[in-house]
Design an enzyme around this catalytic site. Structure first.
Site, PDB file in Angstrom:
ATOM      1  N   LEU A  33       0.912  -1.196  -0.140  1.00 55.41           N
ATOM      2  CA  LEU A  33       0.111  -0.057  -0.097  1.00 55.41           C
ATOM      3  C   LEU A  33       0.788   1.377   0.101  1.00 55.41           C
ATOM      4  CD1 LEU A  33      -2.697  -1.138   2.620  1.00 55.41           C
ATOM      5  CD2 LEU A  33      -2.525  -1.304   0.099  1.00 55.41           C
ATOM      6  N   HIS A  34       0.418   2.371  -0.570  1.00 55.39           N
ATOM      7  CA  HIS A  34       1.082   3.522  -0.604  1.00 55.39           C
ATOM      8  C   HIS A  34      -0.001   4.503  -0.734  1.00 55.39           C
ATOM      9  CE1 HIS A  34      -0.402   3.520  -4.710  1.00 55.39           C
ATOM     10  NE2 HIS A  34       0.441   2.273  -5.148  1.00 55.39           N
ATOM     11  N   GLY A  36      -1.432   6.241  -2.822  1.00 53.36           N
ATOM     12  CA  GLY A  36      -2.726   6.095  -3.583  1.00 53.36           C
ATOM     13  C   GLY A  36      -3.812   5.425  -3.127  1.00 53.36           C
ATOM     14  N   HIS A  37      -3.421   4.209  -2.448  1.00 50.46           N
ATOM     15  CA  HIS A  37      -4.259   3.381  -1.796  1.00 50.46           C
ATOM     16  C   HIS A  37      -5.081   4.310  -0.526  1.00 50.46           C
ATOM     17  CE1 HIS A  37      -1.750   0.224  -3.452  1.00 50.46           C
ATOM     18  NE2 HIS A  37      -2.935  -0.079  -3.893  1.00 50.46           N
ATOM     19  N   GLN A  61      -5.425 -12.981 -11.835  1.00 49.32           N
ATOM     20  CA  GLN A  61      -5.512 -11.920 -12.673  1.00 49.32           C
ATOM     21  C   GLN A  61      -3.990 -11.610 -13.369  1.00 49.32           C
ATOM     22  OE1 GLN A  61      -6.666  -9.161  -9.460  1.00 49.32           O
ATOM     23  NE2 GLN A  61      -5.355  -7.678 -10.662  1.00 49.32           N
ATOM     24  N   LYS A 149      -6.640   5.441 -11.575  1.00 48.03           N
ATOM     25  CA  LYS A 149      -5.464   5.169 -12.397  1.00 48.03           C
ATOM     26  C   LYS A 149      -5.847   3.976 -13.071  1.00 48.03           C
ATOM     27  CE  LYS A 149      -0.943   3.836 -12.293  1.00 48.03           C
ATOM     28  NZ  LYS A 149      -1.168   2.239 -12.070  1.00 48.03           N
ATOM     29  N   SER A 185       1.957   4.081  -8.175  1.00 47.55           N
ATOM     30  CA  SER A 185       1.610   2.584  -8.644  1.00 47.55           C
ATOM     31  C   SER A 185       2.951   1.849  -7.600  1.00 47.55           C
ATOM     32  CB  SER A 185       1.782   2.315  -9.685  1.00 47.55           C
ATOM     33  OG  SER A 185       2.024   1.189 -10.356  1.00 47.55           O
TER      34      SER A 185
HETATM   35  O1  PAF Z   1      -6.715  -2.692  -8.471  1.00 47.61           O
HETATM   36  C1  PAF Z   1      -6.106  -3.792  -7.839  1.00 47.61           C
HETATM   37  O2  PAF Z   1      -5.404  -3.895  -7.043  1.00 47.61           O
HETATM   38  C2  PAF Z   1      -6.739  -5.066  -8.322  1.00 47.61           C
HETATM   39  O3  PAF Z   1      -6.990  -5.345  -9.493  1.00 47.61           O
HETATM   40  C3  PAF Z   1      -7.991  -5.484  -7.303  1.00 47.61           C
HETATM   41  C4  PAF Z   1      -9.153  -4.451  -7.913  1.00 47.61           C
HETATM   42  C5  PAF Z   1      -7.586  -5.498  -5.977  1.00 47.61           C
HETATM   43  C6  PAF Z   1      -8.308  -6.939  -7.719  1.00 47.61           C
HETATM   44  O4  PAF Z   1      -7.592  -8.056  -7.465  1.00 47.61           O
END
Ligand code: PAF
Length: 283
Positions: A33-34, A36-37, A61, A149, A185
């Site tokens: 986390l940074h 942005g989060h 993903q 973003k 990011s």
């Molecule tokens: O944006 C992200 O960090 C990921 O794609 C998410 C939405 C947490 C799904 O894993």
């Protein structure tokens, strides 16, 4: 802030909050986390009585040659940062908790996920929508917060929630940038200071394209071409640079009223994405 690792623990906590008539916001993340989060968390704190943050590096993903194994995992630091920002619950499940058996059921948003990032990362958005659908079923939040973003991700998730009638409102939160303009990011951690300077061309080029449109430029194909050349001259390898309809993500036409400019480019092996807009044009 409490940290839990099981779906049952999240459900128990959320049930208790609901009995107290409190609203719940969910901030799904992959951790590391940074700031942005934290801007997602701050926005969530404004809308929702209680804020749940999930930290889960979602295997489905990532493509076979992508950075799933090396993706930074920093749960202790993440928990400290979330405590400082008054999050209420951290949900950090294992892969086995989220995918207890082979997946037969996928959530896939057609069309919106096929182009742009989806074209180069087959299956990526299907992984995102499948895991976010699970997270929404687990936390049943009133609101879920995602960064602009990842603009295509936001559009895909908005559509999933609409099509699937989730009882959750999706909230898009503007991109957080450092003082120089570079979009924050987790993948910036892969960049040296010199790389970051080079990466800045991305935001500068996006901004220049936006200014051209605001000044009346309507030859979008030409503008994309010039912008791509500018990025390539700065040493980036452009995956795409597109001006699209902000809602449908289809390539912008002369009569498109709301525009978004999106790009993805490689700096060495690091793939960076950014976007600007939304620009409303008189048609
Ligand atoms: O944006 C992200 O960090 C990921 O794609 C998410 C939405 C947490 C799904 O894993």
């Amino acid at each position: 802030m409490k940290t839990v690792h099981t779906i049952q623990d999240v459900r128990n906590q959320v049930r208790q909050w609901r009995q107290e008539s409190l609203t719940v916001g969910l901030v799904p993340t992959m951790g590391n986390l940074h700031a942005g989060h934290m801007s997602l968390v701050k926005t969530a704190k404004q809308h929702s009585d209680k804020v749940v943050v999930s930290v889960f590096v979602n295997p489905t993903q990532f493509g076979p040659n992508e950075d799933f194994d090396t993706y930074p995992r920093t749960l202790e630091q993440d928990a400290d940062l979330l405590t400082q920002h008054d999050a209420d619950l951290l949900f950090a499940p294992s892969v086995a908790e989220m995918y207890p058996q082979e997946t037969f059921t996928w959530v896939d948003v057609e069309h919106l996920g096929d182009r742009l990032c989806g074209a180069k990362r087959p299956g990526h958005f299907r992984g995102v929508t499948t895991v976010v659908s699970k997270l929404l079923h687990i936390a049943m939040p009133d609101h879920a917060y995602f960064g602009e973003k990842d603009y295509q991700q936001l559009a895909v998730l908005r559509r999933m929630v609409e099509d699937q009638l989730f009882a959750t409102a999706v909230i898009g939160v503007p991109t957080e940038r450092d003082a120089s303009g570079l979009a924050l990011s987790s993948r910036n951690g892969y960049l040296s200071e010199a790389d970051k300077e080079q990466a800045l061309t991305i935001y500068r080029t996006l901004t220049q394209a936006r200014q051209a449109i605001e000044a009346g430029e309507r030859d979008y194909a030409e503008l994309c071409q010039q912008s791509t050349e500018r990025l390539e001259q700065a040493g980036l390898t452009v995956d795409y640079f597109e001006i699209v309809d902000a809602n449908t993500l289809a390539p912008a036409q002369k009569n498109t009223a709301a525009l978004r400019i999106l790009t993805a480019a490689f700096l060495g092996t690091t793939r960076l994405i950014d976007n600007v807009g939304t620009i409303f044009v008189d048609i």
